[in-house]
Design a protein around this motif. Structure first.
Motif, mmCIF file in Angstrom:
data_model
loop_
_atom_site.group_PDB
_atom_site.id
_atom_site.type_symbol
_atom_site.label_atom_id
_atom_site.label_comp_id
_atom_site.label_asym_id
_atom_site.label_seq_id
_atom_site.Cartn_x
_atom_site.Cartn_y
_atom_site.Cartn_z
ATOM 1 N N TYR A 1 47.962 -15.274 -4.883
ATOM 2 C CA TYR A 1 48.813 -14.862 -3.753
ATOM 3 C C TYR A 1 48.949 -13.344 -3.706
ATOM 4 C CZ TYR A 1 52.977 -14.313 -0.852
ATOM 5 O OH TYR A 1 53.859 -13.915 0.118
ATOM 6 N N TRP A 2 49.233 -12.757 -4.867
ATOM 7 C CA TRP A 2 49.379 -11.294 -4.919
ATOM 8 C C TRP A 2 48.063 -10.598 -4.585
ATOM 9 C CZ3 TRP A 2 52.339 -11.538 -10.213
ATOM 10 C CH2 TRP A 2 53.669 -11.884 -9.957
ATOM 11 N N MET A 3 46.970 -11.136 -5.108
ATOM 12 C CA MET A 3 45.661 -10.544 -4.856
ATOM 13 C C MET A 3 45.322 -10.588 -3.368
ATOM 14 S SD MET A 3 41.991 -11.930 -6.133
ATOM 15 C CE MET A 3 42.226 -13.320 -5.019
ATOM 16 N N LEU A 4 45.583 -11.727 -2.714
ATOM 17 C CA LEU A 4 45.325 -11.847 -1.279
ATOM 18 C C LEU A 4 46.172 -10.853 -0.490
ATOM 19 C CD1 LEU A 4 45.160 -15.738 -0.858
ATOM 20 C CD2 LEU A 4 43.254 -14.127 -0.748
ATOM 21 N N ASN B 1 36.061 -9.823 6.739
ATOM 22 C CA ASN B 1 36.749 -10.019 5.455
ATOM 23 C C ASN B 1 38.142 -10.600 5.659
ATOM 24 O OD1 ASN B 1 34.605 -9.057 3.939
ATOM 25 N ND2 ASN B 1 35.355 -6.952 3.919
ATOM 26 N N GLN B 2 38.818 -10.113 6.669
ATOM 27 C CA GLN B 2 40.153 -10.637 6.971
ATOM 28 C C GLN B 2 40.099 -12.131 7.282
ATOM 29 O OE1 GLN B 2 41.433 -7.908 10.096
ATOM 30 N NE2 GLN B 2 43.019 -7.113 8.729
ATOM 31 N N LYS B 3 39.069 -12.542 8.006
ATOM 32 C CA LYS B 3 38.929 -13.962 8.326
ATOM 33 C C LYS B 3 38.681 -14.780 7.055
ATOM 34 C CE LYS B 3 37.192 -13.265 13.036
ATOM 35 N NZ LYS B 3 36.022 -13.423 13.947
ATOM 36 N N GLN B 4 37.861 -14.232 6.152
ATOM 37 C CA GLN B 4 37.614 -14.925 4.886
ATOM 38 C C GLN B 4 38.901 -15.043 4.069
ATOM 39 O OE1 GLN B 4 33.958 -14.032 2.593
ATOM 40 N NE2 GLN B 4 33.521 -12.526 4.194
ATOM 41 N N LEU B 5 39.676 -13.967 4.056
ATOM 42 C CA LEU B 5 40.947 -13.990 3.328
ATOM 43 C C LEU B 5 41.911 -14.997 3.940
ATOM 44 C CD1 LEU B 5 41.475 -10.167 2.687
ATOM 45 C CD2 LEU B 5 40.875 -11.900 1.005
ATOM 46 N N ASP B 6 41.872 -15.116 5.255
ATOM 47 C CA ASP B 6 42.731 -16.106 5.922
ATOM 48 C C ASP B 6 42.329 -17.530 5.527
ATOM 49 O OD1 ASP B 6 44.209 -14.166 7.179
ATOM 50 O OD2 ASP B 6 43.027 -14.200 9.031
ATOM 51 N N LEU B 7 41.024 -17.764 5.395
ATOM 52 C CA LEU B 7 40.553 -19.089 4.968
ATOM 53 C C LEU B 7 40.996 -19.390 3.541
ATOM 54 C CD1 LEU B 7 36.905 -19.091 6.413
ATOM 55 C CD2 LEU B 7 38.866 -20.393 7.254
ATOM 56 N N LYS C 1 47.546 -25.033 0.636
ATOM 57 C CA LYS C 1 47.470 -26.468 0.345
ATOM 58 C C LYS C 1 47.594 -26.728 -1.152
ATOM 59 C CE LYS C 1 44.476 -27.474 4.327
ATOM 60 N NZ LYS C 1 43.115 -27.911 4.741
ATOM 61 N N SER C 2 46.890 -25.927 -1.960
ATOM 62 C CA SER C 2 46.951 -26.095 -3.423
ATOM 63 C C SER C 2 48.343 -25.799 -3.950
ATOM 64 C CB SER C 2 45.931 -25.174 -4.094
ATOM 65 O OG SER C 2 44.616 -25.485 -3.701
ATOM 66 N N ASN C 3 48.980 -24.797 -3.377
ATOM 67 C CA ASN C 3 50.327 -24.432 -3.816
ATOM 68 C C ASN C 3 51.321 -25.548 -3.522
ATOM 69 O OD1 ASN C 3 52.221 -22.336 -4.827
ATOM 70 N ND2 ASN C 3 53.039 -22.438 -2.748
ATOM 71 N N GLU C 4 51.157 -26.186 -2.384
ATOM 72 C CA GLU C 4 52.047 -27.296 -2.013
ATOM 73 C C GLU C 4 51.874 -28.465 -2.981
ATOM 74 O OE1 GLU C 4 53.012 -30.098 1.908
ATOM 75 O OE2 GLU C 4 51.606 -28.413 2.048
ATOM 76 N N LYS D 1 37.777 -20.565 -8.777
ATOM 77 C CA LYS D 1 36.474 -19.933 -8.999
ATOM 78 C C LYS D 1 35.903 -19.414 -7.684
ATOM 79 C CE LYS D 1 31.847 -20.880 -10.848
ATOM 80 N NZ LYS D 1 30.967 -21.905 -11.464
ATOM 81 N N ASP D 2 35.992 -20.234 -6.615
ATOM 82 C CA ASP D 2 35.505 -19.810 -5.295
ATOM 83 C C ASP D 2 36.356 -18.671 -4.745
ATOM 84 O OD1 ASP D 2 33.570 -21.775 -5.439
ATOM 85 O OD2 ASP D 2 34.776 -23.257 -4.368
ATOM 86 N N TRP D 3 37.680 -18.781 -4.909
ATOM 87 C CA TRP D 3 38.563 -17.722 -4.420
ATOM 88 C C TRP D 3 38.254 -16.388 -5.107
ATOM 89 C CZ3 TRP D 3 43.715 -20.884 -5.295
ATOM 90 C CH2 TRP D 3 43.723 -21.977 -4.426
ATOM 91 N N MET D 4 38.060 -16.443 -6.417
ATOM 92 C CA MET D 4 37.821 -15.215 -7.166
ATOM 93 C C MET D 4 36.485 -14.587 -6.777
ATOM 94 S SD MET D 4 40.504 -14.730 -8.884
ATOM 95 C CE MET D 4 41.483 -15.649 -7.693
ATOM 96 N N ARG D 5 35.466 -15.448 -6.547
ATOM 97 C CA ARG D 5 34.164 -14.914 -6.142
ATOM 98 C C ARG D 5 34.271 -14.235 -4.771
ATOM 99 N NH1 ARG D 5 29.212 -15.790 -8.027
ATOM 100 N NH2 ARG D 5 29.884 -17.561 -9.297
ATOM 101 N N THR D 6 34.977 -14.885 -3.851
ATOM 102 C CA THR D 6 35.163 -14.306 -2.517
ATOM 103 C C THR D 6 35.913 -12.983 -2.599
ATOM 104 O OG1 THR D 6 35.190 -16.499 -1.486
ATOM 105 C CG2 THR D 6 36.173 -14.687 -0.236
ATOM 106 N N SER D 7 37.006 -12.971 -3.350
ATOM 107 C CA SER D 7 37.815 -11.752 -3.451
ATOM 108 C C SER D 7 37.045 -10.637 -4.146
ATOM 109 C CB SER D 7 39.108 -12.043 -4.218
ATOM 110 O OG SER D 7 38.824 -12.373 -5.566
ATOM 111 N N CYS D 8 36.239 -10.998 -5.146
ATOM 112 C CA CYS D 8 35.445 -10.002 -5.856
ATOM 113 C C CYS D 8 34.433 -9.369 -4.904
ATOM 114 C CB CYS D 8 34.743 -10.648 -7.049
ATOM 115 S SG CYS D 8 34.011 -9.481 -8.210
ATOM 116 N N ASP D 9 33.786 -10.202 -4.089
ATOM 117 C CA ASP D 9 32.820 -9.682 -3.114
ATOM 118 C C ASP D 9 33.510 -8.780 -2.093
ATOM 119 O OD1 ASP D 9 30.851 -11.101 -4.399
ATOM 120 O OD2 ASP D 9 30.885 -12.795 -2.989
ATOM 121 N N ILE D 10 34.684 -9.192 -1.632
ATOM 122 C CA ILE D 10 35.411 -8.391 -0.639
ATOM 123 C C ILE D 10 35.832 -7.054 -1.244
ATOM 124 C CG2 ILE D 10 37.574 -8.258 0.664
ATOM 125 C CD1 ILE D 10 37.287 -11.251 1.235
#
Length: 715
Positions: free
Chosen positions: A444-447, A517-523, A530-533, A609-618
């Protein structure tokens, strides 16, 4: 009931028993305060008188918070039976603590550090007084709970203690066999004749075994059948163990010995503490007294651990929790190197978040100036390079099944093992849930940080677009007024036009990429939501705790049954039903952990793992954008300043040969421009003159009014 002049106690209120004495809980006859009295039996009086008096004298001269205090020495009634009146430790012994089912796999890290500090403090007091204890073990370390709720551990039972300096030796035998130095074990337990003398380092061996037992819940050296049943193999293991080995296990009769130079995965100590503790254990669990550390080095290394600051770090991409032990005066570059040793993330790739904000670390800054961290509020570590998730390291405990045969003693022992396994499963569940919590919190903080960085870059792009538009507009205006850009040769003009075109292309590309990138972050944010819920609706811990309460209650019932030795028919049937229920409850816990908690944990780990890869690329994309925006801003400011200078100064004065038609036209346009500027200046001057005229008229009116005023007489 027995009593002395000032104290009384019940013989049924026994706290502990040994070969030469028993310890009871007593009360002062006047105040009612609780004390512990050590009553010596007839065996103790068979010892030489000086040996009998040794413990009295030892305790009289020892005064330390980590040594049980002696208050008085009195006689029982009219007899000459001696009684030591000592401090009462309501928490029992460290052995009692370790025998609790929740500590079957060792104490928590916080409690272990208290044991370490207490034993080191007490032993340091003994060495300052030249005393060797000779019977260090968990049963001789008592626990007191202070007013702040914190434990304090105290050394007790100085019946085997004697004064011995570092360079002195002794020949007599004392101690408990599982904690006995191998040289003493050979003579005392195996009854083999030898002429070896023993030094003060025999206490260090006992301390090493005690610390290992405290950290893991089990003894370090276990031959097949156990230390008490396979004494020859026990001696063989302790004397033939390779250098650096701290534990050994023989799993089958006459089978190979499995050596270990590290603490087991079931141990609850962090990797950071293990890395500091293992070298100490390896150096004091040394059978060769000549190779064993001395007390000075032991105290130095142990106190080094105790004086370190713990920095709690959660590696977000790896999903691992770390406790980094550093000195408060160390600089952050040392901290980052220590983090690198535990995470394999190099210092140049380390980025930190604390409570939702980027935490910038200056390499020369002292660790004590960092924000306070706890297990619940760690620093979040991110790697610039992608790192594969590791997750929580654990080993699922075996949950034994009850045999159908009715056996009071066996059932009680097995019930303790089952209860211990459920406690460990609860600890694993809490570890997995905490890991999930930190993954979600850190993501959450990273996003939020990445979204803010995107917004900032788009803001920079908008500002740069305005500067670019001004530069292009200024060029068109100058060309319209003066023709080719004055004060610039054609090559410079062409270069400037190319650069402005490239700048425009870069800004358009950057804006498109950042918006993508913003759209990817929104996804990612939508998936995170959903995971947090799901995570916050999870109640696995509560369910396991309820089942643990039921299992513990049955365990206590089976323990009570064992004390009764024989049960009536109906009681026996209830015993059998309770045993079956315990097995059912334990199975439910296993299913909850495996099929509920573990599956959700693995699913979140995969998503992470997918979130971290996306954020790392961004992050990799945004970093050059940000740098290029800074460079482009500086270039555009330089172009803007140069074009403004041309507009302010106008074209250079033309001399020499007659000019071409184009230059004449440019000169005419320049003259027109100057006329326009002159007209504007004249208007400004006219406005200023009108203002001065109005002010003069106002002054004249004031003078006229003053003139009609009559002058005073006599003037």
């Amino acid at each position: 009931m027995q009593s002395t002049a000032n104290y009384l106690w019940l013989l049924s209120d026994v706290l502990g028993q040994g070969a030469t004495a028993s310890v009871y809980k007593a009360r002062h006859k006047k105040t009612g305060d609780q004390y512990a009295v050590k009553v010596f039996n007839h065996v103790s009086y068979l010892r030489p008188y000086e040996v009998q008096m040794r413990e009295f004298e030892m305790l009289r001269k020892l005064n330390h918070k980590n040594i049980v205090k002696l208050f008085a020495v009195e006689d029982v009634g009219t007899t000459k039976q001696k009684v030591l009146v000592m401090e009462y430790c309501a928490g029992g012994s460290l052995l009692n603590v370790l025998e609790e089912s929740e500590n079957a796999f060792g104490l928590s890290e916080a409690e272990f550090l208290i044991v370490l500090q207490s034993v080191v403090g007490g032993m340091n007091q003994l060495r300052e007084n030249g005393v060797v204890h000779r019977d260090i073990k968990p049963g001789n370390i008592m626990r007191v709970v202070g007013e702040d709720g914190q434990s304090v551990y105290k050394l007790t039972d100085f019946g085997a203690a004697r004064v011995l300096e570092d360079d002195e030796q002794f020949m007599s035998l004392y101690g408990t066999e599982e904690y006995l130095h191998p040289d003493m074990y050979e003579r005392a337990i195996l009854r083999k004749p030898q002429n070896k003398a023993y030094g003060v380092t025999v206490d260090l061996w006992s301390i090493g075994v005690t610390f290992y037992h405290t950290a893991t819940g089990s003894l370090p050296f276990i031959p097949y059948g156990g230390p008490r049943k396979n004494k020859e193999m026990m001696y063989k293991i302790t004397t033939e163990k390779p250098a650096g080995t701290i534990a050994a296990m023989q799993r089958r009769e006459c089978g190979p010995v499995e050596w270990s130079n590290e603490l087991p995965i079931t141990c609850r100590l962090s990797q950071g503490l293990k890395a500091l503790l293992v070298p100490i254990l390896a150096s004091i669990l040394e059978a060769d007294q000549a190779k064993c550390w001395g007390f000075d080095q032991f105290f130095a290394e142990a106190n080094d651990i105790l004086h370190r600051t713990v920095i709690h770090v959660f590696s977000l991409q790896q999903a691992t929790m770390h406790k980094v032990y550093v000195h408060s005066y160390n600089t952050t570059n040392i901290l980052m190197d220590a983090i690198f040793k535990q995470t394999d993330i190099s210092p140049q790739n380390q980025e930190f978040i604390y409570e939702g904000h980027r935490l910038g670390l200056e390499l020369t800054q002292q660790v004590q100036l960092l924000p306070k961290t706890t297990e619940e509020r760690p620093i979040i570590l991110m790697s610039v390079e992608h790192k594969a998730p590791i997750g929580v390291a654990y080993k699922e405990p075996e949950v034994p099944m009850f045999p159908p045969k009715f056996d009071i003693i066996s059932d009680a022992n097995l019930a303790k093992t089952v209860t211990s396994a459920v406690h460990q499963l609860l600890w694993i569940t809490k570890s997995l849930m905490k890991c999930q919590d930190f993954i979600l919190r850190g993501t959450y903080w990273m996003l939020a940080i990445l979204k803010e960085e995107c917004r900032r870059i788009l803001q920079q792009v908008a500002t740069l677009n305005l500067k670019l538009s001004f530069c292009k507009s200024a060029m068109m205006r100058i060309q319209k007024l003066y023709g080719p850009l004055p004060q610039m040769n054609p090559a410079e003009v062409s270069d400037l036009q190319v650069k402005l075109k490239l700048a425009l292309d870069f800004l358009m590309s950057t804006s498109h990429s950042v918006q993508s990138n913003q759209k990817q972050l929104d996804l990612v944010a939508a998936e995170w939501s959903k995971s947090n819920e799901v995570h916050h609706e999870d109640n696995t811990i509560g369910k396991v705790e309820v089942l643990l309460e039921k299992v513990s209650a049955i365990h206590h019932q089976l323990r009570r049954d064992r004390l009764r030795a024989k049960l009536q028919y109906n009681e026996e049937q209830i015993h059998k039903f309770e045993k079956i229920k315990m097995g059912v409850h334990a199975k439910k816990v296993l299913m909850l952990v495996r099929e509920d908690c573990m599956q959700k944990y693995q699913k979140l780990l995969a998503s992470s793992k997918d979130w971290m890869r996306t954020s790392c690329d961004i992050r990799k994309q945004l970093r050059p954008f940000s740098n290029e925006c800074v460079n482009l801003s500086q270039d555009l400011e330089n172009y803007e300043a140069r074009l403004n200078k041309i507009l302010d100064l106008g074209p250079p004065r033309l001399q020499g040969e007659p000019q071409t038609m184009a230059k004449s036209l440019a000169s005419t346009e320049s003259s027109d421009q100057k006329c326009m500027e002159l007209t504007i200046r004249m208007k400004h001057l006219r406005q200023e003159m009108e203002g001065v005229t109005r002010e003069l008229q106002h002054n004249n009116m004031i003078i006229e009014r003053l003139g009609v005023v009559k002058k005073p007489q006599g003037v």
